[in-house]
Scaffold this active site. Sequence first.
Site, PDB file in Angstrom:
ATOM      1  N   ARG A 236      37.323  39.794  35.901  1.00 49.83           N
ATOM      2  CA  ARG A 236      37.219  39.740  34.455  1.00 49.83           C
ATOM      3  C   ARG A 236      36.009  38.892  34.079  1.00 49.83           C
ATOM      4  O   ARG A 236      35.718  37.859  34.703  1.00 49.83           O
ATOM      5  CB  ARG A 236      38.500  39.147  33.831  1.00 49.83           C
ATOM      6  N   HIS A 284      30.688  47.829  34.503  1.00 49.21           N
ATOM      7  CA  HIS A 284      32.155  47.887  34.649  1.00 49.21           C
ATOM      8  C   HIS A 284      32.593  49.203  35.304  1.00 49.21           C
ATOM      9  O   HIS A 284      33.401  49.952  34.760  1.00 49.21           O
ATOM     10  CB  HIS A 284      32.829  47.720  33.281  1.00 49.21           C
TER      11      HIS A 284
END
Length: 320
Positions: A236, A284
């Site tokens: 994250r 991502h």
Amino acid sequence: MENRRKGTGMALLVNIGHNGWYRDTELAAELRALMPEADIRTLDAPGDMSEITMLAVSGLAPNLPAQLPNLALVQKLGAGVETIVAHPALPPHVQVTRLKPLEPAREIAQYCLTYVLMGQRNVAAHAESQARAAWESLEPKQNHKTRVGVLGMGHIGGETARLMRDLGFEVHGWSRSPKDMEGVTCHHGAETLEPMLGICDYICAILPSTEETRRLINAQTLAAMKPGATFINAGRGDLVDEAALIADLDRGHLGHAVLDVLCTEPLPETDPLWSHPRVTITPHVSGWHLGEALADVVENFRRLSAGEDLLHAVDRQRGY
């Protein structure tokens, strides 16, 4: 909309919530193929919104919960649920579940391995030599003499640690609670983090976003890392204090940072991370395919409809 059952009073709404991945209609079609009898909808034709009891999302839109008066479950199409459990418009009675699919866990492990092997085989240095038309031989690094640290020893981190172990690396894993994995030296607790960081040539971060992990990688923990180490974040974005990371790289301490997740996504065009010579950015993409986990989505819809315990339920207070 011939695939939609009418009048059942229980429907699943698919709303991915961002671009650049699945489209809502594509995912809905895959879910219908697994459960043809289910009432599965998308926002282009949602029907009676009061019939929707389950929502399948990657990102939860700000105003969507208020439009679903009988919403009982938000199914995250992935592992990280921090933005959902903290969503200000999500009523406290709504349950949250996540996925623990093997395919994206393997993909994330392979992503980390890619950049570890690039370091082992001096890929960047050879590319720089080629640009200068220079024939410069460099000795590859040996896996058994290389330490790889994995931060987060859950479903994905465990897969990463096993992959590195099986390729002959000396693997160290760190987690908040004790773990035991054959062939991996496991550390746990805050007091063991910095000593472990100090011995690893590569650090693969695969931690969830919680109060304890946000900005865990900061000026202090960066300084504790082995000089010249490569830091890889596939967990994250808010794990990292990005200003502290840039400062550490600027002073030549860390060798390189590979970031698949950022504090702000998409990363603004003006962000200095884009052009930093010691940073690699990917958008991502480390874990992409849901694979067999789509079956868990429809199984949770069946369980919700039947009043049974759900798969991979999230403790909204703990955040995972």
